[in-house]
Design an enzyme around this catalytic site. Structure first.
Site, PDB file in Angstrom:
ATOM      1  N   ALA A 130      43.511  41.049  48.936  1.00 50.31           N
ATOM      2  CA  ALA A 130      44.280  41.606  50.047  1.00 50.31           C
ATOM      3  C   ALA A 130      43.440  42.570  50.881  1.00 50.31           C
ATOM      4  O   ALA A 130      43.616  42.656  52.091  1.00 50.31           O
ATOM      5  CB  ALA A 130      45.527  42.307  49.524  1.00 50.31           C
ATOM      6  N   THR A 131      42.504  43.278  50.241  1.00 55.86           N
ATOM      7  CA  THR A 131      41.665  44.196  51.003  1.00 55.86           C
ATOM      8  C   THR A 131      40.847  43.436  52.037  1.00 55.86           C
ATOM      9  O   THR A 131      40.771  43.819  53.200  1.00 55.86           O
ATOM     10  CB  THR A 131      40.739  44.988  50.056  1.00 55.86           C
ATOM     11  OG1 THR A 131      41.547  45.833  49.254  1.00 55.86           O
ATOM     12  CG2 THR A 131      39.758  45.839  50.826  1.00 55.86           C
ATOM     13  N   GLN A 238      52.057  43.814  47.503  1.00 57.13           N
ATOM     14  CA  GLN A 238      53.058  44.172  46.489  1.00 57.13           C
ATOM     15  C   GLN A 238      54.355  43.387  46.665  1.00 57.13           C
ATOM     16  O   GLN A 238      55.250  43.483  45.832  1.00 57.13           O
ATOM     17  CB  GLN A 238      53.381  45.674  46.564  1.00 57.13           C
ATOM     18  CG  GLN A 238      52.206  46.592  46.379  1.00 57.13           C
ATOM     19  CD  GLN A 238      51.749  46.659  44.934  1.00 57.13           C
ATOM     20  OE1 GLN A 238      52.437  46.218  44.023  1.00 57.13           O
ATOM     21  NE2 GLN A 238      50.567  47.198  44.717  1.00 57.13           N
ATOM     22  N   SER A 258      47.577  39.121  47.569  1.00 57.99           N
ATOM     23  CA  SER A 258      46.630  39.347  46.489  1.00 57.99           C
ATOM     24  C   SER A 258      47.093  38.567  45.262  1.00 57.99           C
ATOM     25  O   SER A 258      48.270  38.570  44.934  1.00 57.99           O
ATOM     26  CB  SER A 258      46.568  40.838  46.177  1.00 57.99           C
ATOM     27  OG  SER A 258      45.748  41.044  45.063  1.00 57.99           O
ATOM     28  N   THR A 298      31.730  28.844  49.980  1.00 53.40           N
ATOM     29  CA  THR A 298      32.359  27.907  49.055  1.00 53.40           C
ATOM     30  C   THR A 298      33.521  28.582  48.342  1.00 53.40           C
ATOM     31  O   THR A 298      33.398  29.708  47.877  1.00 53.40           O
ATOM     32  CB  THR A 298      31.330  27.432  48.014  1.00 53.40           C
ATOM     33  OG1 THR A 298      30.293  26.743  48.706  1.00 53.40           O
ATOM     34  CG2 THR A 298      31.945  26.496  47.015  1.00 53.40           C
ATOM     35  N   CYS A 385      43.101  53.728  43.719  1.00 55.59           N
ATOM     36  CA  CYS A 385      41.892  54.199  44.393  1.00 55.59           C
ATOM     37  C   CYS A 385      41.935  55.699  44.641  1.00 55.59           C
ATOM     38  O   CYS A 385      40.916  56.326  44.820  1.00 55.59           O
ATOM     39  CB  CYS A 385      41.657  53.450  45.695  1.00 55.59           C
ATOM     40  SG  CYS A 385      43.086  52.688  46.386  1.00 55.59           S
TER      41      CYS A 385
END
Lengths: 461, 88
Positions: A130-131, A238, A258, A298, A385
């Site tokens: 997702a980042t 989420q 994600s 790839t 984080c």
């Protein structure tokens, strides 16, 4: 040289007995201890025994940090194993059967991933997570429209990767509006309408907040964006698979996903990019033109297939999982709130809250010290984080919570593999440790005596 | 034709296999899921039974593989898990 020969001489031959399990039907376990996770410190075990004989129980903490990551579902691993054993072709090799068979599986996975949000499989771009998807959207769109547009709208409670990408485009001359949120974490639709300018290109609002679990009004935001011909991006890391999302009904143009938040493998995610009306963005990774040229490189078929399987299970079991999560989450929430001076962070309206995320503030206790006292439960006070720092959560700050309450918040995650027994244990230990920590606290004592802490003038600073 | 005995045998086999997960959470989830799925489809249409039965067989083979993996890579027991008497 001498040292090396000596080592070789003293090297004992490994016993063949250790390989016995290879020929047995019942495998012998290859035990892997993880020292950091142990709660085996004898003093700690004594203090936290809670009347139980701890030598008769395991040592690993209960996992309630599901917003950070989820365990990989065994069914997902089963799917992935095929790709680490037989299906090793490059899905982009179109000249032979090894490529075709992998490609077929990749496309099947793409379909499963798309089905969760009722999208077309062609609109799914696989990324590393997702980042990357959030970066791709914010940097890619602003880069493509840099000659005609100049403004982006987002919120104060976004994930760090969205906020940081916005900071980056601001350095490149873009204007960014950070919408405030109310005390429940919701944005005001009127604020959004007022923030829209003629040169606005993108609105980015996260679907479910990772710290308090609030669900933003996606449909309303989508309608406004469509009317004003602005792209609507939502970070659904989420939310994907956990709340119903329909990209067409909600007019979502871009959506970040994600895999490891839905019991899939880590290291993969996806970005939904609408085709009609077409959303154009410049890729941040250039190369062979895979994934519609938006994300070259790839693909990793084991991860893609695992992600697809995780998505398929999410679609199939959404109601079943939801029922389980709601039951446990309500039990946890209601029991924790019976402790005096505890507050629920998040919306009061249950339809606007994802039940798998219970964020509670414990008055007169430092969140970090409670987390340390709860060594037998794997918890976090916020995003993985930012939890390393002692800074209070910027999300709770944006809600208007004062510093002390923001400091004393803890986030409990409930998921597919959480059991009622675990929740009962957690409720019990949280009750005991909160009481223990408050007994040490002079502030709690003063509060008990009826002194208003805000009326005290502190000196010595 | 799938008989009642076939279905019951499959149910029992699934549960016995699920109990072999070394991982507490996977074990408890699998048991819960199996019991709930059979309950949910208790009154399923007769010509659908074979379809569900075949799904169950696929699920069983997956469980056999995954419980074996779970027993090959074991980790410490959870703080709420009672240790077996002969556990190391």
């Amino acid at each position: 040289m001498i040292r090396i020969t000596r080592t070789i001489r003293t090297l004992a031959p490994r016993s063949l007995k250790s390989l016995r399990y290879l020929s047995q039907s019942k495998p012998i376990a290859a035990t892997t201890p993880i020292p950091e996770l142990h709660v085996s410190d004898p003093e700690f075990r004594l203090d936290y025994a809670d009347g139980r004989d701890l030598s008769k129980f395991g040592t690993k903490p209960i996992y309630l940090d599901l917003q950070a990551t989820t365990p990989t579902d065994p069914r997902v691993l089963d799917k992935m194993m095929q790709f680490y054993t037989g299906l090793y072709g490059n899905p982009h090799s179109s000249t032979h059967a090894y490529g075709w068979e992998t490609d077929k599986e990749v496309e099947k996975a793409r379909e499963y991933v798309a089905n969760v949000i009722k999208a077309d499989p062609k609109e799914i771009i696989f990324t590393s997570g997702a980042t990357e998807s959030n970066n791709m959207v914010i940097k890619g769109i602003t880069n493509f429209y840099k000659n005609t547009k100049k403004h982006v709208i987002t919120t104060q409670t976004e994930h760090k990767c969205v906020l940081d990408s916005c900071r980056y485009i601001q350095e490149n001359g873009w204007d960014v509006t950070y919408l405030p949120v109310n005390s429940e974490g919701l944005i005001n639709i009127e604020d959004l309408k007022n923030a829209i300018r003629k040169d606005t290109i993108l609105v980015s609002v996260m679907a479910v907040n990772n710290e308090i679990g609030v669900i933003q009004p996606l449909k309303e935001i989508g309608d406004i964006c469509r009317k004003n011909k602005i792209f609507f991006h939502t970070d659904a890391a989420q939310a994907y698979g956990k709340i119903p999302i329909d990209v067409n009904e909600m007019n979502i143009d871009l959506l970040s996903i994600s895999s490891h938040k839905i019991y899939g493998p880590k290291g993969i995610g996806a970005c939904y990019v609408r085709r009609r009306p077409r959303v154009r963005l410049s890729p941040i990774i250039n190369g062979g033109g895979q994934e519609r040229g938006l994300r070259s490189g790839t693909l990793a078929p084991p991860l893609v297939a695992g992600f697809g399987e995780a998505a398929r299970i999410m679609t199939e079991e959404m109601d079943y999982d939801k029922k389980h999560i709601v039951k446990l989450s309500n039990k946890l929430k209601n029991s924790l709130l019976t402790i005096p001076e505890t507050f629920f962070n998040g919306p009061a309206d249950e339809s606007k809250h994802y039940p798998g995320c219970v964020n509670v503030s414990f008055g007169f206790i430092e969140g970090e010290s409670l987390i340390m006292a709860l060594k037998d439960v794997a918890l976090s006070s916020g995003s993985a984080c930012t939890s390393a720092s002692l800074e209070p959560s910027y999300v709770l700050h944006a809600l208007g919570a004062d510093d002390t309450l923001a400091h004393s918040s803890i986030r409990f995650g409930v998921g597919r593999f959480t059991t009622e027994e675990e929740i009962d244990y957690v409720i019990n230990v949280v009750n005991k440790r909160v009481e223990f920590l408050r007994e040490l606290s002079p502030l709690w004592e003063m509060h008990q005596e009826g002194i208003d802490l805000n009326s005290i003038e502190w000196t010595g600073h | 034709m799938t008989t009642k005995t076939d279905v019951l045998r499959l149910y029992k086999q699934l549960l016995t296999t699920a109990k072999k997960f070394d991982n507490y959470n996977f074990r408890e989830y699998s048991k819960r899921k199996i019991v709930d799925s059979f309950k949910e489809h208790k009154t399923v249409d007769e010509n659908q039974i074979t379809k569900f039965y075949n799904n169950g067989i696929d699920e069983l083979s997956r469980l056999i593989r995954q419980t074996a993996v779970s027993r090959m890579y074991t980790f410490d027991k959870l703080i709420i898990e009672p240790l077996k008497k002969h556990h190391h």
